[in-house]
Design an enzyme around this catalytic site. Structure first.
Site, PDB file in Angstrom:
ATOM      1  CE1 TYR A  25     -62.973 -72.986  54.007  1.00 16.54           C
ATOM      2  CE2 TYR A  25     -62.805 -71.532  51.907  1.00 16.54           C
ATOM      3  CZ  TYR A  25     -63.509 -72.011  53.264  1.00 16.54           C
ATOM      4  OH  TYR A  25     -64.840 -71.142  53.503  1.00 16.54           O
ATOM      5  CB  SER A  71     -67.333 -71.715  50.633  1.00 20.38           C
ATOM      6  OG  SER A  71     -66.305 -70.936  49.796  1.00 20.38           O
TER       7      SER A  71
HETATM    8  N1  LIG Z   1     -65.938 -65.030  55.056  1.00 23.58           N
HETATM    9  C1  LIG Z   1     -66.040 -65.507  53.781  1.00 23.58           C
HETATM   10  O1  LIG Z   1     -65.706 -65.018  52.971  1.00 23.58           O
HETATM   11  C2  LIG Z   1     -66.801 -66.989  53.572  1.00 23.58           C
HETATM   12  C3  LIG Z   1     -66.997 -67.238  52.212  1.00 23.58           C
HETATM   13  C4  LIG Z   1     -67.484 -68.478  51.937  1.00 23.58           C
HETATM   14  C5  LIG Z   1     -68.094 -69.383  52.954  1.00 23.58           C
HETATM   15  N2  LIG Z   1     -67.593 -68.965  54.414  1.00 23.58           N
HETATM   16  C6  LIG Z   1     -67.879 -70.018  55.470  1.00 23.58           C
HETATM   17  O2  LIG Z   1     -68.820 -69.255  56.452  1.00 23.58           O
HETATM   18  C7  LIG Z   1     -68.630 -70.043  57.560  1.00 23.58           C
HETATM   19  C8  LIG Z   1     -68.661 -68.949  58.803  1.00 23.58           C
HETATM   20  O3  LIG Z   1     -67.431 -68.190  58.482  1.00 23.58           O
HETATM   21  P1  LIG Z   1     -67.140 -66.743  58.868  1.00 23.58           P
HETATM   22  O4  LIG Z   1     -67.033 -66.124  57.638  1.00 23.58           O
HETATM   23  O5  LIG Z   1     -68.530 -66.210  59.444  1.00 23.58           O
HETATM   24  O6  LIG Z   1     -65.887 -66.593  59.654  1.00 23.58           O
HETATM   25  P2  LIG Z   1     -65.676 -66.326  61.171  1.00 23.58           P
HETATM   26  O7  LIG Z   1     -66.299 -65.041  61.642  1.00 23.58           O
HETATM   27  O8  LIG Z   1     -64.245 -66.819  61.329  1.00 23.58           O
HETATM   28  O9  LIG Z   1     -66.816 -67.383  62.167  1.00 23.58           O
HETATM   29  C9  LIG Z   1     -66.517 -68.902  62.095  1.00 23.58           C
HETATM   30  C10 LIG Z   1     -67.411 -69.321  63.297  1.00 23.58           C
HETATM   31  O10 LIG Z   1     -67.162 -70.596  63.265  1.00 23.58           O
HETATM   32  C11 LIG Z   1     -67.019 -71.202  64.585  1.00 23.58           C
HETATM   33  N3  LIG Z   1     -66.201 -72.314  64.858  1.00 23.58           N
HETATM   34  C12 LIG Z   1     -64.650 -72.625  64.097  1.00 23.58           C
HETATM   35  N4  LIG Z   1     -64.564 -73.792  64.557  1.00 23.58           N
HETATM   36  C13 LIG Z   1     -65.492 -74.299  65.312  1.00 23.58           C
HETATM   37  C14 LIG Z   1     -65.628 -75.789  66.151  1.00 23.58           C
HETATM   38  N5  LIG Z   1     -64.737 -76.509  66.006  1.00 23.58           N
HETATM   39  N6  LIG Z   1     -66.555 -75.614  66.874  1.00 23.58           N
HETATM   40  C15 LIG Z   1     -67.740 -74.755  66.778  1.00 23.58           C
HETATM   41  N7  LIG Z   1     -67.696 -73.708  66.213  1.00 23.58           N
HETATM   42  C16 LIG Z   1     -66.585 -73.700  65.584  1.00 23.58           C
HETATM   43  C17 LIG Z   1     -66.216 -69.828  65.300  1.00 23.58           C
HETATM   44  O11 LIG Z   1     -66.582 -69.869  66.713  1.00 23.58           O
HETATM   45  P3  LIG Z   1     -65.588 -70.497  67.925  1.00 23.58           P
HETATM   46  O12 LIG Z   1     -64.088 -70.088  67.348  1.00 23.58           O
HETATM   47  O13 LIG Z   1     -66.058 -69.483  68.716  1.00 23.58           O
HETATM   48  O14 LIG Z   1     -65.741 -71.778  68.107  1.00 23.58           O
HETATM   49  C18 LIG Z   1     -67.098 -68.807  64.596  1.00 23.58           C
HETATM   50  O15 LIG Z   1     -68.087 -68.594  65.198  1.00 23.58           O
HETATM   51  C19 LIG Z   1     -67.573 -70.965  57.672  1.00 23.58           C
HETATM   52  O16 LIG Z   1     -68.121 -72.369  57.309  1.00 23.58           O
HETATM   53  C20 LIG Z   1     -66.902 -70.322  56.299  1.00 23.58           C
HETATM   54  O17 LIG Z   1     -66.116 -71.655  55.699  1.00 23.58           O
HETATM   55  C21 LIG Z   1     -67.254 -67.734  54.571  1.00 23.58           C
END
Ligand SMILES: NC(=O)c1ccc[n+]([C@@H]2O[C@H](COP(=O)([O-])OP(=O)(O)OC[C@H]3O[C@@H](n4cnc5c(N)ncnc54)[C@H](OP(=O)(O)O)[C@@H]3O)[C@@H](O)[C@H]2O)c1
Length: 249
Positions: free
Chosen positions: A145, A132
C-alpha cells in the site's frame, strides 16, 4: 448545468467518496458518481441527487464507457482505492500488491486520462486525488500500500508539471486514519480486526475529508492547493497514535 460545473467522484459507493458526493452536491455541483457495487451507489445517488454510473477503474472498457457517459467535467475526484493486507514484505501475497497498484495507481491514471480532455475543455478543470499519509511515510506491514500511494503521489506531481499553462489544477489530499470501510476491506471482511484499528481513537470521519475536497475545489481558479495532509489530533504519525481507555462493561 450548475454554476460550479460537473464533479465526478470515483469510488463513491461508500466512505470518503460517498461523503464527497454529498458535500459537493450540497454546494451546487452537478455530481456524477461511479463504483462497482451498484446497489450502494444507487443509494448514494438517491440520497444526494448525484447521477450513478457503473465504474471499475481497473478496466479499460468500463472507464471508457464511464467517461463517455459523463460528458462535461470540471472536477475529477480520484477517490477509488484502498489497501489489502498488512503482511510484512517477506510474507506478502504479491497478487494483493498487484491489485493495490492496479486500483490506486493505474486506476487513477486511467480515469484521469479518460477525463482530461473534458477537464481542459472546461477552461477551469481540477483533478483532486485521495492519496494517503501512507504515500508520505512508510510503516511496517504497509509495503504494497505504501508503494502504491507513493507511486500515485509521484504521478500527481508529474501531472501538475505537465499541465502547467493549461487550465487544470492538481491537488492531492493525504489523510491519516479515517473511520470508513477501509480497514474492513484491508482485513478481508474481518470486522473485529477492523474495529480494533479505531478503538479508543477519535479518528477522522469521511465528512472531514469531503470538506477538504470541497474547500480545495472551491478556491478561486487561479489558486492551486498542491497537497493537504490531514490527520486526527490523536495521530502524530502512521504508527504513533494515542488511544484512550475503552470501558467494555
Ligand atoms: N480510511 C482511511 O483511513 C484512509 C486513509 C487514507 C487514504 N484513504 C484512501 O481514501 C480512499 C477512499 O477510501 P475509504 O476510506 O472511503 O474506503 P471505502 O469505504 O472502502 O471506500 C473505497 C471506495 O473505493 C471503491 N473502489 C474500490 N475499488 C474500485 C474499483 N476497482 N473501481 C471503482 N471503485 C472502486 C469502492 O467501491 P466498490 O467496491 O463499490 O467498487 C468504495 O466506494 C482510498 O483511495 C483510500 O486508499 C483512506
Amino acid at each position: 448545468m450548475s454554476v460550479r460545473g460537473t464533479a465526478v467522484v470515483t469510488g463513491a459507493s461508500s466512505g470518503i467518496g460517498a461523503a464527497t458526493a454529498a458535500r459537493l452536491a450540497a454546494t451546487g455541483w452537478d455530481v456524477v458518481i461511479g463504483a462497482r457495487r451498484l446497489d450502494r451507489l444507487d443509494a448514494v445517488a438517491e440520497a444526494t441527487g448525484a447521477r450513478a454510473l457503473p465504474l471499475d477503474v481497473t478496466d479499460d472498457a468500463s472507464v471508457a464507457a464511464f467517461a463517455e457517459a459523463v460528458g462535461n467535467c470540471t472536477l475529477l475526484v480520484n477517490n477509488a482505492g484502498g489497501a489489502i493486507g498488512l503482511e510484512p514484505v517477506a510474507a506478502a501475497d504479491l497478487q494483493d500488491w498487484q491489485a493495490m497498484y492496479d486500483t490506486n495507481v493505474l486506476g487513477v491514471a486511467r480515469v484521469t486520462q479518460a477525463l482530461l480532455p473534458a477537464l481542459v475543455a472546461s477552461g477551469r478543470g481540477h483533478v483532486v486525488t485521495i492519496g494517503s499519509i501512507a504515500g508520505l511515510e512508510p510503516y511496517p506491514g504497509g509495503g504494497g500500500y505504501n508503494a502504491a500511494k507513493h507511486a500515485v503521489r509521484a504521478v500527481m506531481e508529474v501531472l501538475r508539471m505537465e499541465l502547467v499553462g493549461q487550465p487544470v489544477r492538481v491537488t492531492e489530499i493525504d489523510p491519516g486514519m479515517v473511520e470508513t470501510d477501509f480497514s474492513v476491506v484491508r482485513f478481508r471482511g474481518d470486522e473485529a480486526r477492523a474495529a480494533a484499528v479505531y478503538r479508543g481513537v477519535e479518528a477522522l470521519t469521511a465528512d472531514d475529508i469531503a470538506e477538504c475536497v470541497g474547500w480545495a475545489a472551491e478556491r478561486p481558479d487561479h489558486v492551486n492547493i498542491d497537497r493537504i495532509v490531514v490527520k486526527p489530533r490523536d495521530q502524530a504519525t502512521a504508527t504513533l497514535v494515542h488511544r484512550r481507555p475503552v470501558d467494555d462493561s
